[in-house]
Design a protein around this motif. Structure first.
Motif, PDB file in Angstrom:
ATOM      1  N   LYS A 254       0.844  -1.194   0.000  1.00 20.25           N
ATOM      2  CA  LYS A 254       0.000   0.000   0.000  1.00 20.25           C
ATOM      3  C   LYS A 254       0.880   1.244   0.000  1.00 20.25           C
ATOM      4  O   LYS A 254       1.841   1.329   0.764  1.00 20.25           O
ATOM      5  N   GLY A 255       0.534   2.186  -0.884  1.00 21.03           N
ATOM      6  CA  GLY A 255       1.248   3.443  -0.936  1.00 21.03           C
ATOM      7  C   GLY A 255       0.411   4.560  -0.348  1.00 21.03           C
ATOM      8  O   GLY A 255      -0.662   4.313   0.220  1.00 21.03           O
ATOM      9  N   ASN A 256       0.864   5.783  -0.487  1.00 22.78           N
ATOM     10  CA  ASN A 256       0.119   6.924   0.036  1.00 22.78           C
ATOM     11  C   ASN A 256      -1.194   7.135  -0.707  1.00 22.78           C
ATOM     12  O   ASN A 256      -2.156   7.650  -0.140  1.00 22.78           O
ATOM     13  N   TYR A 257      -1.231   6.733  -1.982  1.00 28.61           N
ATOM     14  CA  TYR A 257      -2.418   6.963  -2.807  1.00 28.61           C
ATOM     15  C   TYR A 257      -2.878   5.703  -3.556  1.00 28.61           C
ATOM     16  O   TYR A 257      -3.986   5.681  -4.091  1.00 28.61           O
ATOM     17  N   SER A 258      -2.052   4.701  -3.621  1.00 29.56           N
ATOM     18  CA  SER A 258      -2.327   3.530  -4.465  1.00 29.56           C
ATOM     19  C   SER A 258      -2.139   2.228  -3.703  1.00 29.56           C
ATOM     20  O   SER A 258      -1.501   2.192  -2.655  1.00 29.56           O
ATOM     21  N   GLU A 259      -2.702   1.155  -4.280  1.00 31.37           N
ATOM     22  CA  GLU A 259      -2.609  -0.167  -3.667  1.00 31.37           C
ATOM     23  C   GLU A 259      -2.174  -1.204  -4.704  1.00 31.37           C
ATOM     24  O   GLU A 259      -2.466  -1.077  -5.887  1.00 31.37           O
ATOM     25  N   ILE A 260      -1.491  -2.246  -4.226  1.00 33.30           N
ATOM     26  CA  ILE A 260      -1.090  -3.368  -5.072  1.00 33.30           C
ATOM     27  C   ILE A 260      -1.701  -4.625  -4.472  1.00 33.30           C
ATOM     28  O   ILE A 260      -1.460  -4.932  -3.300  1.00 33.30           O
TER      29      ILE A 260
ATOM     30  N   TYR B 179       7.494  -3.414 -11.127  1.00 36.24           N
ATOM     31  CA  TYR B 179       6.530  -3.178 -12.203  1.00 36.24           C
ATOM     32  C   TYR B 179       5.162  -2.798 -11.657  1.00 36.24           C
ATOM     33  O   TYR B 179       4.520  -1.856 -12.150  1.00 36.24           O
ATOM     34  N   GLU B 180       4.700  -3.518 -10.634  1.00 40.76           N
ATOM     35  CA  GLU B 180       3.384  -3.239 -10.080  1.00 40.76           C
ATOM     36  C   GLU B 180       3.334  -1.894  -9.357  1.00 40.76           C
ATOM     37  O   GLU B 180       2.307  -1.211  -9.367  1.00 40.76           O
ATOM     38  N   LYS B 181       4.425  -1.498  -8.734  1.00 37.64           N
ATOM     39  CA  LYS B 181       4.465  -0.169  -8.110  1.00 37.64           C
ATOM     40  C   LYS B 181       4.301   0.919  -9.163  1.00 37.64           C
ATOM     41  O   LYS B 181       3.548   1.884  -8.966  1.00 37.64           O
ATOM     42  N   GLU B 182       4.991   0.772 -10.264  1.00 41.45           N
ATOM     43  CA  GLU B 182       4.882   1.768 -11.347  1.00 41.45           C
ATOM     44  C   GLU B 182       3.466   1.806 -11.907  1.00 41.45           C
ATOM     45  O   GLU B 182       2.910   2.882 -12.143  1.00 41.45           O
ATOM     46  N   ASN B 183       2.891   0.622 -12.121  1.00 38.40           N
ATOM     47  CA  ASN B 183       1.543   0.569 -12.682  1.00 38.40           C
ATOM     48  C   ASN B 183       0.503   1.155 -11.738  1.00 38.40           C
ATOM     49  O   ASN B 183      -0.392   1.897 -12.152  1.00 38.40           O
ATOM     50  N   ALA B 184       0.593   0.803 -10.470  1.00 39.42           N
ATOM     51  CA  ALA B 184      -0.372   1.308  -9.495  1.00 39.42           C
ATOM     52  C   ALA B 184      -0.315   2.827  -9.393  1.00 39.42           C
ATOM     53  O   ALA B 184      -1.341   3.510  -9.372  1.00 39.42           O
TER      54      ALA B 184
ATOM     55  N   GLU C 124       8.193   7.043  -5.902  1.00 37.13           N
ATOM     56  CA  GLU C 124       8.839   7.636  -4.729  1.00 37.13           C
ATOM     57  C   GLU C 124       7.816   8.396  -3.883  1.00 37.13           C
ATOM     58  O   GLU C 124       7.846   8.324  -2.643  1.00 37.13           O
ATOM     59  N   LYS C 125       6.888   9.095  -4.537  1.00 37.58           N
ATOM     60  CA  LYS C 125       5.856   9.831  -3.791  1.00 37.58           C
ATOM     61  C   LYS C 125       4.916   8.887  -3.059  1.00 37.58           C
ATOM     62  O   LYS C 125       4.355   9.227  -2.016  1.00 37.58           O
ATOM     63  N   GLU C 126       4.730   7.691  -3.631  1.00 35.46           N
ATOM     64  CA  GLU C 126       3.836   6.733  -3.005  1.00 35.46           C
ATOM     65  C   GLU C 126       4.406   6.162  -1.713  1.00 35.46           C
ATOM     66  O   GLU C 126       3.662   5.882  -0.776  1.00 35.46           O
ATOM     67  N   ASP C 127       5.708   5.933  -1.690  1.00 39.85           N
ATOM     68  CA  ASP C 127       6.366   5.340  -0.518  1.00 39.85           C
ATOM     69  C   ASP C 127       5.665   4.029  -0.120  1.00 39.85           C
ATOM     70  O   ASP C 127       5.175   3.857   1.008  1.00 39.85           O
ATOM     71  N   PHE C 128       5.611   3.098  -1.059  1.00 43.70           N
ATOM     72  CA  PHE C 128       4.917   1.835  -0.839  1.00 43.70           C
ATOM     73  C   PHE C 128       5.496   1.063   0.335  1.00 43.70           C
ATOM     74  O   PHE C 128       6.701   1.027   0.558  1.00 43.70           O
TER      75      PHE C 128
END
Length: 215
Positions: A62-68, A97-102, A207-211
């Motif tokens: 889980k990132g700040n704005y997105s999920e995998i 790859y999934e971090k970039e896509n999310a 980087e902004k997501e900080d997964f």
């Protein structure tokens, strides 16, 4: 890579878009001979047969704005293992790859790139026409044939693709707009220049997501 090549790569890489993973399998196939996507196709069929399980919020990260989701990670790992990677290498590459896509999907939706059922159906039908018209290279045809063979019927596969492209198409449209804007500002830029810019852009989004892994 030609525009046609990019489109058909999206058929093979249903875990994501922009032909990133597709080049891995393609290159490895050329180097080592045959690459089997049978296992990958079976994972896709299972997801098609059990949509509730695939759509469940079983998060891998889980990132700040997105999920995998674990489902997407599983597909990506199996895909990269098809390219001859070890379990550790495949998981590392799949997570990247999934971090970039999310992150890219979140940006696409924020920018207003939502899609209708009709848009998705038209897009997938166009890809199907390219495939059935054999307007792609022989290696891609064999890879897609192998994936489709794991489904109960070709129709099931194309129905599955329509569910996938509800997420892929906003990213594809957003990517095209970013590339258009880049080329307008950099008239002399090469394809390599754009790819470098786009890869850096995706890295910034991640980087902004900080997964963080979900435990």
């Amino acid at each position: 890579m030609s525009k046609k090549g990019k489109v058909i790569s999206a058929v093979v890489v249903v875990t994501g878009c922009l032909a990133l993973a597709g080049s891995v399998v393609q290159n490895n196939s050329q180097a080592n001979g045959k690459v089997s996507l049978e296992g990958f196709g079976k994972v896709l069929k299972k997801e098609y047969k059990n949509p509730e399980e695939a759509s469940a919020k079983n998060l891998y990260a889980k990132g700040n704005y997105s999920e995998i989701t674990k489902s997407n990670m599983k597909k990506a790992i199996v895909y990269y293992k098809s390219a001859g990677m070890s379990n550790e290498e495949a998981e590392k590459e799949a997570y990247k790859y999934e971090k970039e896509n999310a992150a890219l999907y979140t940006e696409a939706i924020k920018a207003g790139y939502e899609v209708t059922d009709e848009e998705v159906a038209d897009y997938v039908n166009n890809i199907r026409a390219e495939y059935e018209g054999k307007k792609v290279d022989e290696t891609s045809l064999k890879q897609i044939d192998e994936i489709i063979a794991q489904f109960d019927s070709p129709e099931d596969y194309w129905k599955y693709e329509k569910t996938i492209y509800h997420e892929l198409l906003p990213m594809i449209k957003y990517n095209k707009q970013l590339e258009k804007e880049y080329n307008e500002k950099h008239a002399d830029a090469s394809e390599e220049d754009w790819e470098k810019y786009f890869n850096n852009y995706k890295s910034e989004l991640v980087e902004k997501e900080d997964f963080k892994l979900v435990k």
